[in-house]
Design a protein around this motif. Structure first.
Motif: not given
Length: 156
Positions: A92-95, A101-102, A142-143, A148-151
Motif C-alpha cells: 500500500r498504496p497501490a494507486w 504502469y497504466g 518506481a521512485l 510512498l511505501t517507505n513513508r
C-alpha cells in the motif's frame, strides 16, 4: 543409532495456523511487471542502436521487445486481479503503481503502432521518444511508489 521424533497435534496445528496467516513470497503480478519493465528498457536500447546504425535488425528487435513487454503487461494485469481476488498482501498504496504502469503501457501501445510503420521514420524520432518516455515513466513510478511505501511503512 536412530533418533525418533514425536509430533504432537498441537505443534502441527500451530504450524498450520502460521502458514495460513502469513502469505509467502512476492505477489505474482510484481514478478511479471519486472519482465515487462525489462522488455521496455531493452526496446529503448535497441532504438538507440537503430538511431546510431540504421540496420533493420534493430528495428525488428525493438518491435518484438515492445510486443513482449505488452504481453507481459497483460499477464501482470490478470495476475493482479487474481492477487486481489485471493486477498494476497499487496503493498500500500497501490494507486501510484497502477496509474504510472497504466500510463507506461498506453505509451508502449502507441509506440508499438509507431514502430509498425515502415522505414527509418518508424523509430527516429517518434519511436525513440516514446521508448524514452516509457522508461522515464516507469522509473518515476518506481521512485514515487517506493517513497510512498517507505513513508507509509515507517509512519514519517
Amino acid at each position: 543409532m536412530q533418533q525418533h521424533a514425536t509430533i504432537t497435534e498441537a505443534t502441527f496445528i500451530h504450524e498450520a495456523n502460521q502458514r495460513s496467516a502469513r502469505p509467502r513470497g512476492r505477489p505474482i503480478h510484481r514478478m511479471l511487471v519486472s519482465f515487462s519493465v525489462a522488455y521496455f528498457a531493452a526496446a529503448l536500447v535497441t532504438d538507440l542502436a537503430y538511431w546510431q546504425m540504421p540496420d533493420v535488425m534493430w528495428e525488428r528487435f525493438s518491435i518484438w521487445l515492445i510486443a513482449a513487454g505488452l504481453v507481459m503487461a497483460g499477464l501482470a494485469t490478470i495476475a493482479y486481479v487474481i492477487d486481489l481476488a485471493g486477498r494476497r498482501r499487496i503493498d500500500r498504496p497501490a494507486w501510484p503503481r497502477m496509474v504510472g504502469y497504466g500510463l507506461a503501457v498506453l505509451l508502449a501501445l502507441t509506440n508499438a503502432f509507431v514502430h509498425s510503420r515502415d522505414g527509418y521514420t518508424a523509430v527516429v524520432p517518434t519511436g525513440l521518444t516514446l521508448s524514452a518516455l516509457v522508461v522515464v515513466v516507469l522509473v518515476l513510478t518506481a521512485l514515487v511508489a517506493s517513497a510512498l511505501t517507505n513513508r507509509h511503512r515507517f509512519g514519517v
